[in-house]
Design a protein around this motif. Sequence first.
Motif, PDB file in Angstrom:
ATOM      1  N   TRP A  76       0.818  -1.211   0.000  1.00 18.59           N
ATOM      2  CA  TRP A  76       0.000   0.000   0.000  1.00 18.59           C
ATOM      3  C   TRP A  76       0.855   1.265   0.000  1.00 18.59           C
ATOM      4  O   TRP A  76       0.640   2.170  -0.804  1.00 18.59           O
ATOM      5  CB  TRP A  76      -0.935   0.004   1.200  1.00 18.59           C
ATOM      6  CG  TRP A  76      -1.681   1.302   1.384  1.00 18.59           C
ATOM      7  CD1 TRP A  76      -1.617   2.127   2.459  1.00 18.59           C
ATOM      8  CD2 TRP A  76      -2.594   1.912   0.477  1.00 18.59           C
ATOM      9  NE1 TRP A  76      -2.423   3.218   2.282  1.00 18.59           N
ATOM     10  CE2 TRP A  76      -3.050   3.121   1.068  1.00 18.59           C
ATOM     11  CE3 TRP A  76      -3.085   1.574  -0.784  1.00 18.59           C
ATOM     12  CZ2 TRP A  76      -3.951   3.970   0.451  1.00 18.59           C
ATOM     13  CZ3 TRP A  76      -3.994   2.423  -1.410  1.00 18.59           C
ATOM     14  CH2 TRP A  76      -4.400   3.608  -0.793  1.00 18.59           C
ATOM     15  N   TYR A  77       1.845   1.332   0.886  1.00 18.66           N
ATOM     16  CA  TYR A  77       2.653   2.554   0.962  1.00 18.66           C
ATOM     17  C   TYR A  77       3.510   2.755  -0.296  1.00 18.66           C
ATOM     18  O   TYR A  77       3.754   3.895  -0.708  1.00 18.66           O
ATOM     19  CB  TYR A  77       3.525   2.540   2.219  1.00 18.66           C
ATOM     20  CG  TYR A  77       2.722   2.667   3.492  1.00 18.66           C
ATOM     21  CD1 TYR A  77       1.783   3.690   3.636  1.00 18.66           C
ATOM     22  CD2 TYR A  77       2.864   1.764   4.540  1.00 18.66           C
ATOM     23  CE1 TYR A  77       1.022   3.809   4.791  1.00 18.66           C
ATOM     24  CE2 TYR A  77       2.108   1.871   5.701  1.00 18.66           C
ATOM     25  CZ  TYR A  77       1.186   2.898   5.817  1.00 18.66           C
ATOM     26  OH  TYR A  77       0.426   3.006   6.965  1.00 18.66           O
ATOM     27  N   THR A  78       3.951   1.659  -0.910  1.00 18.50           N
ATOM     28  CA  THR A  78       4.680   1.778  -2.175  1.00 18.50           C
ATOM     29  C   THR A  78       3.748   2.247  -3.283  1.00 18.50           C
ATOM     30  O   THR A  78       4.133   3.064  -4.136  1.00 18.50           O
ATOM     31  CB  THR A  78       5.323   0.432  -2.564  1.00 18.50           C
ATOM     32  OG1 THR A  78       6.211   0.007  -1.519  1.00 18.50           O
ATOM     33  CG2 THR A  78       6.107   0.550  -3.871  1.00 18.50           C
ATOM     34  N   PHE A  79       2.539   1.748  -3.277  1.00 19.55           N
ATOM     35  CA  PHE A  79       1.534   2.174  -4.254  1.00 19.55           C
ATOM     36  C   PHE A  79       1.270   3.673  -4.134  1.00 19.55           C
ATOM     37  O   PHE A  79       1.233   4.399  -5.132  1.00 19.55           O
ATOM     38  CB  PHE A  79       0.236   1.394  -4.025  1.00 19.55           C
ATOM     39  CG  PHE A  79      -0.920   1.830  -4.878  1.00 19.55           C
ATOM     40  CD1 PHE A  79      -1.063   1.368  -6.174  1.00 19.55           C
ATOM     41  CD2 PHE A  79      -1.882   2.708  -4.383  1.00 19.55           C
ATOM     42  CE1 PHE A  79      -2.132   1.777  -6.955  1.00 19.55           C
ATOM     43  CE2 PHE A  79      -2.948   3.116  -5.151  1.00 19.55           C
ATOM     44  CZ  PHE A  79      -3.077   2.645  -6.454  1.00 19.55           C
ATOM     45  N   VAL A  80       1.118   4.145  -2.908  1.00 20.61           N
ATOM     46  CA  VAL A  80       0.846   5.570  -2.675  1.00 20.61           C
ATOM     47  C   VAL A  80       2.024   6.428  -3.113  1.00 20.61           C
ATOM     48  O   VAL A  80       1.855   7.423  -3.833  1.00 20.61           O
ATOM     49  CB  VAL A  80       0.523   5.824  -1.183  1.00 20.61           C
ATOM     50  CG1 VAL A  80       0.490   7.325  -0.888  1.00 20.61           C
ATOM     51  CG2 VAL A  80      -0.803   5.186  -0.808  1.00 20.61           C
ATOM     52  N   SER A  81       3.229   6.060  -2.699  1.00 21.63           N
ATOM     53  CA  SER A  81       4.400   6.886  -3.020  1.00 21.63           C
ATOM     54  C   SER A  81       4.685   6.895  -4.517  1.00 21.63           C
ATOM     55  O   SER A  81       5.057   7.935  -5.084  1.00 21.63           O
ATOM     56  CB  SER A  81       5.631   6.397  -2.248  1.00 21.63           C
ATOM     57  OG  SER A  81       5.960   5.066  -2.579  1.00 21.63           O
ATOM     58  N   THR A  82       4.505   5.762  -5.183  1.00 21.01           N
ATOM     59  CA  THR A  82       4.730   5.697  -6.631  1.00 21.01           C
ATOM     60  C   THR A  82       3.706   6.543  -7.365  1.00 21.01           C
ATOM     61  O   THR A  82       4.038   7.289  -8.297  1.00 21.01           O
ATOM     62  CB  THR A  82       4.643   4.242  -7.120  1.00 21.01           C
ATOM     63  OG1 THR A  82       5.627   3.448  -6.439  1.00 21.01           O
ATOM     64  CG2 THR A  82       4.892   4.161  -8.626  1.00 21.01           C
TER      65      THR A  82
END
Length: 205
Positions: A160-166
């Motif tokens: 989730w956090y990688t999805f948001v930052s990307t």
Amino acid sequence: MLGAIETLILAFAIGLTGALAPGPTLVATINSSLQRGWTVGPKVATGHAIAEMGVFLMIALGVATVVEDHTATVAVVGGSALILFGLLTMKGSRTATMKISQGHAASNPYIAGALTSVSNPYFWIWWMSIGSALVLAELREGLLLAMIFMIGHWGADYGWYTFVSTSLHRGRTFLSEANYRRVLALCGAFLVLFGASYLFGAWSA
């Protein structure tokens, strides 16, 4: 008891309900992503995972021995907490937002991930109720399953956090606010249903 694959999937699903919820860790990710790139997400998730590893060790080494004779009570508390958090998640989904905060980007995303976790009351309430009950249930089947549960849980955080930052680093949001609210509401409904199932299992044991 659940097998390894089932435990992994369940932990990922439950972990996602917590990761999606608005909070200081998500804000730290959003504030830093535009300036520092997509790697902020996994770095924040790593800091968050380090904090959770400390809690996991406390449960595995300390709390487990204390509550071993009160597993039914832990199960009831955990199941009730799941239902409560699910209802609160469904309610909060009506106004949830992923708008960028005006705060400053964290200088160290690893530290930000850890500090925003341990300073968040929701983090401790979740782990002392839902998290501890689920980890203890897996520990009764062996340390390996408990670790698999944690891997699945962390997989949701990293994803989730990688999805948001990307998404934010590329200057767009792949998940619209309306869809974000729908997903959050579905996560809340899942928690309620799983909590009810968990309670039923505790009462019928």
